[in-house]
Design a protein around this motif. Structure first.
Motif, PDB file in Angstrom:
ATOM      1  N   TRP A  27       0.823  -1.212   0.000  1.00 10.52           N
ATOM      2  CA  TRP A  27       0.000   0.000   0.000  1.00 10.52           C
ATOM      3  C   TRP A  27       0.855   1.260   0.000  1.00 10.52           C
ATOM      4  O   TRP A  27       0.494   2.263  -0.611  1.00 10.52           O
ATOM      5  CB  TRP A  27      -0.959  -0.006   1.199  1.00 10.52           C
ATOM      6  CG  TRP A  27      -2.194  -0.773   0.916  1.00 10.52           C
ATOM      7  CD1 TRP A  27      -2.479  -2.039   1.327  1.00 10.52           C
ATOM      8  CD2 TRP A  27      -3.315  -0.347   0.128  1.00 10.52           C
ATOM      9  NE1 TRP A  27      -3.717  -2.424   0.843  1.00 10.52           N
ATOM     10  CE2 TRP A  27      -4.249  -1.409   0.114  1.00 10.52           C
ATOM     11  CE3 TRP A  27      -3.624   0.821  -0.566  1.00 10.52           C
ATOM     12  CZ2 TRP A  27      -5.458  -1.344  -0.559  1.00 10.52           C
ATOM     13  CZ3 TRP A  27      -4.829   0.894  -1.238  1.00 10.52           C
ATOM     14  CH2 TRP A  27      -5.731  -0.177  -1.235  1.00 10.52           C
ATOM     15  N   THR A  28       1.989   1.186   0.695  1.00  5.55           N
ATOM     16  CA  THR A  28       2.885   2.338   0.700  1.00  5.55           C
ATOM     17  C   THR A  28       3.327   2.654  -0.722  1.00  5.55           C
ATOM     18  O   THR A  28       3.287   3.799  -1.166  1.00  5.55           O
ATOM     19  CB  THR A  28       4.127   2.041   1.568  1.00  5.55           C
ATOM     20  OG1 THR A  28       3.685   1.601   2.833  1.00  5.55           O
ATOM     21  CG2 THR A  28       4.990   3.268   1.708  1.00  5.55           C
ATOM     22  N   SER A  29       3.727   1.595  -1.437  1.00 11.39           N
ATOM     23  CA  SER A  29       4.201   1.822  -2.798  1.00 11.39           C
ATOM     24  C   SER A  29       3.081   2.396  -3.662  1.00 11.39           C
ATOM     25  O   SER A  29       3.294   3.289  -4.477  1.00 11.39           O
ATOM     26  CB  SER A  29       4.742   0.531  -3.402  1.00 11.39           C
ATOM     27  OG  SER A  29       3.682  -0.382  -3.610  1.00 11.39           O
ATOM     28  N   LEU A  64       7.319  -4.334  -5.777  1.00 12.62           N
ATOM     29  CA  LEU A  64       8.495  -3.918  -6.533  1.00 12.62           C
ATOM     30  C   LEU A  64       8.097  -3.303  -7.868  1.00 12.62           C
ATOM     31  O   LEU A  64       8.653  -2.286  -8.291  1.00 12.62           O
ATOM     32  CB  LEU A  64       9.430  -5.109  -6.766  1.00 12.62           C
ATOM     33  CG  LEU A  64      10.180  -5.578  -5.514  1.00 12.62           C
ATOM     34  CD1 LEU A  64      11.009  -6.819  -5.818  1.00 12.62           C
ATOM     35  CD2 LEU A  64      11.067  -4.463  -4.964  1.00 12.62           C
ATOM     36  N   LEU A  65       7.101  -3.900  -8.500  1.00 11.17           N
ATOM     37  CA  LEU A  65       6.644  -3.395  -9.791  1.00 11.17           C
ATOM     38  C   LEU A  65       6.141  -1.957  -9.660  1.00 11.17           C
ATOM     39  O   LEU A  65       6.510  -1.066 -10.449  1.00 11.17           O
ATOM     40  CB  LEU A  65       5.531  -4.302 -10.315  1.00 11.17           C
ATOM     41  CG  LEU A  65       5.050  -3.999 -11.727  1.00 11.17           C
ATOM     42  CD1 LEU A  65       6.100  -4.453 -12.725  1.00 11.17           C
ATOM     43  CD2 LEU A  65       3.722  -4.697 -11.998  1.00 11.17           C
ATOM     44  N   ILE A  66       5.319  -1.721  -8.638  1.00 15.52           N
ATOM     45  CA  ILE A  66       4.769  -0.382  -8.450  1.00 15.52           C
ATOM     46  C   ILE A  66       5.878   0.601  -8.090  1.00 15.52           C
ATOM     47  O   ILE A  66       5.917   1.732  -8.590  1.00 15.52           O
ATOM     48  CB  ILE A  66       3.682  -0.394  -7.351  1.00 15.52           C
ATOM     49  CG1 ILE A  66       2.525  -1.293  -7.786  1.00 15.52           C
ATOM     50  CG2 ILE A  66       3.170   1.003  -7.088  1.00 15.52           C
ATOM     51  CD1 ILE A  66       1.486  -1.517  -6.729  1.00 15.52           C
ATOM     52  N   PHE A  76       9.482   5.130  -9.401  1.00 19.83           N
ATOM     53  CA  PHE A  76      10.837   5.598  -9.642  1.00 19.83           C
ATOM     54  C   PHE A  76      10.925   6.290 -11.001  1.00 19.83           C
ATOM     55  O   PHE A  76      11.465   7.391 -11.135  1.00 19.83           O
ATOM     56  CB  PHE A  76      11.796   4.402  -9.560  1.00 19.83           C
ATOM     57  CG  PHE A  76      13.196   4.708  -9.961  1.00 19.83           C
ATOM     58  CD1 PHE A  76      14.017   5.460  -9.120  1.00 19.83           C
ATOM     59  CD2 PHE A  76      13.704   4.262 -11.179  1.00 19.83           C
ATOM     60  CE1 PHE A  76      15.316   5.760  -9.499  1.00 19.83           C
ATOM     61  CE2 PHE A  76      14.997   4.557 -11.554  1.00 19.83           C
ATOM     62  CZ  PHE A  76      15.810   5.320 -10.710  1.00 19.83           C
ATOM     63  N   LEU A  77      10.335   5.660 -12.019  1.00 22.85           N
ATOM     64  CA  LEU A  77      10.337   6.254 -13.360  1.00 22.85           C
ATOM     65  C   LEU A  77       9.653   7.614 -13.338  1.00 22.85           C
ATOM     66  O   LEU A  77      10.117   8.578 -13.931  1.00 22.85           O
ATOM     67  CB  LEU A  77       9.609   5.336 -14.346  1.00 22.85           C
ATOM     68  CG  LEU A  77      10.313   4.037 -14.713  1.00 22.85           C
ATOM     69  CD1 LEU A  77       9.495   3.285 -15.762  1.00 22.85           C
ATOM     70  CD2 LEU A  77      11.713   4.297 -15.234  1.00 22.85           C
ATOM     71  N   ASN A  78       8.548   7.661 -12.611  1.00 22.34           N
ATOM     72  CA  ASN A  78       7.764   8.889 -12.521  1.00 22.34           C
ATOM     73  C   ASN A  78       8.546  10.012 -11.865  1.00 22.34           C
ATOM     74  O   ASN A  78       8.484  11.163 -12.271  1.00 22.34           O
ATOM     75  CB  ASN A  78       6.524   8.601 -11.671  1.00 22.34           C
ATOM     76  CG  ASN A  78       5.268   8.798 -12.469  1.00 22.34           C
ATOM     77  OD1 ASN A  78       5.337   9.304 -13.580  1.00 22.34           O
ATOM     78  ND2 ASN A  78       4.156   8.422 -11.914  1.00 22.34           N
TER      79      ASN A  78
END
Lengths: 479, 446
Positions: B219-221, B433-435, B440-442
């Motif tokens: 949820w944090t991610s 990890l996916l999120i 990170f990209l964002n």
């Protein structure tokens, strides 16, 4: 208050809503959900009732094809009651999936109602199910909040509210107009649900629909309309009293979470904490102890049954049971069935009273929570509430009792007291003559009585919200 | 830097509300768990007493006929709650943990339910699992939705941008404080649960805690991903709450409807009818019909003679056996159908963290459907052992007084529970990890 101004304001809200992307997104989502919910409710109703009807007939068929035999064998052969769903259960599942669907009815013994959907499901069922009423009660209120949180707060933020007021619109007109606009907007979600419900309930059983079903449907429409009126007015009131749209949104989301998700569950849990349910084994031991106190019909020296025998002999003016004009065994079983089921029913009533106590807190919270009010009304008129469940148990037990006593009466009438060489049998036509179990749904009168509190609080809330709106209009500020 | 951010956070109204809400409801949930365990333990001791007394009483009444005595005697099989059960009650409120059976036909007794208030079942258990799955994410959303936007809306963002080396780091720090705050509450709740419910520190507890930690990480991610789009507060609140509803209400509910409608269980009703007919119809048929089948099932009893023209217990229990034998196929199909429901639900749940976490919680605390099905298997075995023990005694008309009746105490079913760490955690970890990667990209664009 001028009617024309109210209508202009309402229309303006409607137009603005259609301009925003939020409405398009929510409406699309709503339509997908409604379609899914309507289809799966209908399919569930149709499949389950088909299955239950099929096995009810199957069981009946076996009952009727029994050959000549001793009636007490038939009392043990017993019958089944399969709980049929009410047509409106396709609209509101209510407790449907948590209550048993099938019970075996036999002499001397009250069996549990088994095979609830929950007992055949994984823990995921606790997340809930999708049905039309759930969308109306839980999901769409949130959509109304999404659409309405900024209705007045936005106008305040960009100062158009000031302009409206300087141009002569009164607060009264603004609040009523906006509320009206939001209510009409909410009909975009409400009407498709009700149309689909009507479509399904009127076509599902060979296009027949009874007056009682129509009346139930009609009451559901009225009460849900009240609920949506209250919702829309609350949204407008919160929006009018918030300094920014953001604050308004946060408040409304908080209201939704507390009143719809957290409060009902916590209060139900609290009720359970205060009035714990006895375990089944505890219940059974209490019943058994009471039965023993009343005497044991299996024990030939039992004082209670000895007294009965003596008085029966005396009343019929005979000296031994063999001389009685009726079968003594049947008579004794008739007596003991009467006693044992009275004891069982008494304890079961106590148990149901514990359940009722557990539910009381949550039910009374309808006075402060219109969601609770509509939740109970909706389940009750869809035939999926607590009272319907109790009612099914009563009807099944009544049938079981009648079946056992009918067989005992047949035994008294047709089975001789003296053992003969021929086996004691009666004609199989008696089996057919005993009618099958048929479940009758609660009458609308009794539902109205059960749900008096919920209906009262819904009306109370409707009046209250309008009063608050009028009050607010006297001291509301434009900045 | 951290201390200032922490001070400013802990003084905020929302931090106080979060503590009160989570600790309050959390504590209630632990107490309810405690109550549930106590109720089960009480029921177990009652079952022991009940069995002792009812055997004693029946032995007294029917001391001349062991066949009749065993018509009445009831024996309990018990599934003990472990203390973890209080954390996630799962299906244990619906499915009984004590089954009390006679040696007559099992299929007619096997599915008897406990008594429970359906209103309560509908509203669901308020256990710690619920607090973790529903409330923690909600509070997390409330704490993080305006992580970035509040600075922008209060016009403090430019100030921050000019005074910190990396604005992204600043956001990370704010996030870290809020998330650590929630983890602290989680740890305190677990400590409370351990002491109140007296949970032993073992692998199962560790697994339960680990899944909770990973679930919150998911949820944090997710919250940070939404924040990383840098939209305004209202948008974030709407978006995150919508995600919450989708994951905790809509998706699971849709899956439920799908499973329920696609796999109805008519076999359950068929089993009931076949059981009744299989037994009762034998009364009207020649004794050979029953006995041939019975001896085919249990060749070891062929040596006992069946009286032709009078009632015998051998014939009676043979008929009872036929009820079970003739409904066996349907009963098996029902079981397969239920297990199919379970495995399909699990497969779908793998990609939906809320559902996955719920199912894993139930598995660890042994309150899942699978556990109940295993209990029913144990019941089959228990019942069969009773039959095999008593059948020869009944057929030989063994003297009631020669049997040591006090040795028949309720039996505890020992159900093994393996914790599959990989299955428990991989899917949560992978989705998190996916999120995080997307976030990170964002954030590189800031």
């Amino acid at each position: 208050m001028r009617k024309s101004v109210i209508i202009i304001i309402a229309k303006q809200l409607w137009k603005n809503a259609f301009r925003s992307k939020v409405l398009h997104v929510t409406l699309t989502l709503a339509i997908i959900l409604i379609t899914f919910a309507a289809y799966s409710g209908w399919k569930n109703y149709k499949d389950q009732n088909r299955i239950r009807n099929f096995y009810q007939e199957e069981a009946r068929h076996s009952w009727e094809s029994n050959p000549d035999k001793h009636p007490h064998r038939m009392a043990h052969y017993g019958s089944f009651a399969f709980r049929l769903k009410h047509k409106l259960s396709l609209f509101d599942f209510g407790m449907e999936n948590y209550i048993g669907n099938a019970v075996f009815l036999e002499a001397h013994k009250q069996n549990t109602i088994n095979f609830s959907e929950a007992s055949l499901s994984t823990g995921l069922l606790r997340f809930g199910e999708i049905n039309l009423a759930m969308l109306l009660k839980v999901i769409f209120p949130l959509l109304i909040f999404y659409l309405g949180f900024g209705v007045i707060a936005n106008e305040r933020e960009n100062s158009t509210l000031k302009i409206m007021i300087t141009q002569g619109a009164s607060w009264n007109e603004i609040l009523f107009g906006k509320s009206l606009g939001l209510i009409v907007l909410s009909m975009l979600f409400f009407i498709p649900v009700m149309v689909l419900t009507l479509l399904f309930i009127s076509t599902t059983e060979n296009y027949t629909i009874t007056f009682a079903e129509m009346l139930r449907f009609f009451i559901l429409i009225i009460t849900y309309l009240l609920f949506y009126g209250i919702l829309s007015i609350i949204t407008i009131l919160v929006s009018a009293t918030s300094t920014t749209a953001k604050n308004s949104l946060i408040k409304l989301l908080g209201i939704w979470l507390i009143f719809i998700i957290i409060l009902p569950k916590t209060l139900q849990a609290l009720g359970y904490y205060l009035y714990p349910t006895p375990s089944k084994i505890e219940f059974e031991s209490i019943v058994e102890n009471d039965l023993i106190k009343e005497g044991d019909s299996h024990n030939p020296d039992d004082a209670h049954y000895k007294t009965i025998r003596d008085s029966v002999l005396l009343a019929n003016n005979v000296t031994s049971v063999d001389q009685l004009p009726f079968n003594y065994g049947g008579f004794i079983m008739n007596e003991s069935e009467k006693i044992s089921s009275a004891i069982y029913n008494k304890h079961q009533k106590d148990l149901f009273n514990i359940y009722k106590n557990q539910n009381t807190i949550e039910r009374f919270s309808a006075l402060i929570n219109p969601y609770t009010a509509i939740k109970h009304i909706s389940m009750a008129f869809s035939g999926t509430d607590f009272a319907s469940y109790i009612d099914f148990q009563h009807q099944a037990e009544r049938y079981r009792y009648q079946l056992a006593q009918k067989m005992n009466t047949l035994q008294m009438e047709f089975i001789p007291n003296k053992r003969t060489d021929k086996p004691n049998r009666i004609d199989k036509s008696h089996w057919k003559a005993f009618p099958d179990f048929k479940y009758d749904f609660l009458s609308i009168g009794s539902i109205l009585k059960n749900e008096f509190l919920s209906i009262f609080s819904l009306i109370l809330w409707s009046i209250l919200s309008i009063i608050i709106m009028i009050r607010l209009s006297k001291k509301a500020k434009a900045i | 830097m951290y201390s200032i951010l922490f001070k400013s956070f802990i003084r905020s109204k929302i931090a106080i509300i979060s503590i009160v809400l989570l600790m309050g409801v959390g504590l209630i949930s632990i107490l309810l768990g405690k109550q549930f365990i106590q109720k089960q333990e009480k029921a177990i001791s009652e079952a022991e007493l009940f069995q002792k007394e009812s055997i004693k009483r029946n032995v007294m009444y029917h001391n001349d006929d062991i066949g009749l005595l065993l018509y009445y005697l009831r024996f309990s099989l018990i599934k003990e709650p472990n203390n973890l059960t209080g954390l996630s009650i799962g299906q244990r409120d619906v499915n009984p943990s004590i089954q009390t059976v006679t040696i007559r036909g099992l299929e007619g007794q096997k599915y008897d339910t406990d008594f429970e208030n359906p209103s309560l079942l509908l509203s669901g258990n308020l256990d710690l699992g619920f607090v973790i799955i529903y409330l923690f994410p909600l509070v997390l959303i409330a704490l993080t939705f305006n992580l970035f936007s509040e600075e922008k809306e209060r016009k403090t963002w430019r100030l921050i941008a000019s005074q910190t080396a990396s604005t992204v780091n600043f956001l990370y720090k704010k996030l870290t404080i809020r998330v650590l705050f929630l983890y602290m509450i989680l740890i305190v709740l677990f400590l409370l649960a351990i002491s109140i419910l007296q949970i032993p520190i073992n692998e199962a507890l560790l697994a339960f805690i680990s899944i909770s930690v990973f679930y919150l990480a998911f949820w944090t991610s997710l919250c940070f991903l939404v924040v990383s789009f840098q939209k305004n507060s209202s948008f974030n609140a709407l978006a995150l709450l919508s995600v919450w509803i989708t994951l905790t209400i809509l998706f699971p509910a849709i899956v439920n409807n799908y499973v329920m409608n696609t796999y109805p269980v008519p076999e359950a009703l068929r089993t009931m009818i076949e059981q009744r007919d299989g037994y009762h119809e034998k009364w009207d048929e020649a004794k050979e019909v029953t006995m041939d089948n019975f001896f085919a099932h249990y060749p070891q009893y062929k040596k006992y003679p069946v009286p032709k023209d009078k009632f015998s217990w051998l014939w009676y229990y043979g008929m009872q056996q036929m009820g079970d034998d003739e409904s066996r196929e349907s009963s098996k199909e029902m079981k397969e159908k239920i297990l199919l429901r379970e495995s399909i639900s699990q497969t779908i749940a793998t990609i939906i963290p809320t559902m996955h976490t719920q199912l894993m919680f139930n598995q660890i605390t042994q309150t899942d459907l699978n556990n109940h099905m295993q209990f029913l298997d144990h019941l089959d075995k228990f019942h069969e052992e009773l039959r095999l023990y008593f059948y020869p005694k009944i057929f030989e008309n063994y003297l009631v007084k020669n049997e040591d009746w006090s040795k028949f105490k309720p039996k505890i079913a020992l159900i093994q529970n393996h914790i599959n760490w990989g299955k428990s955690i991989y899917s949560l970890l992978f989705i998190t990890l996916l999120i995080s990667f997307l976030t990170f990209l964002n954030l590189r664009k800031i």
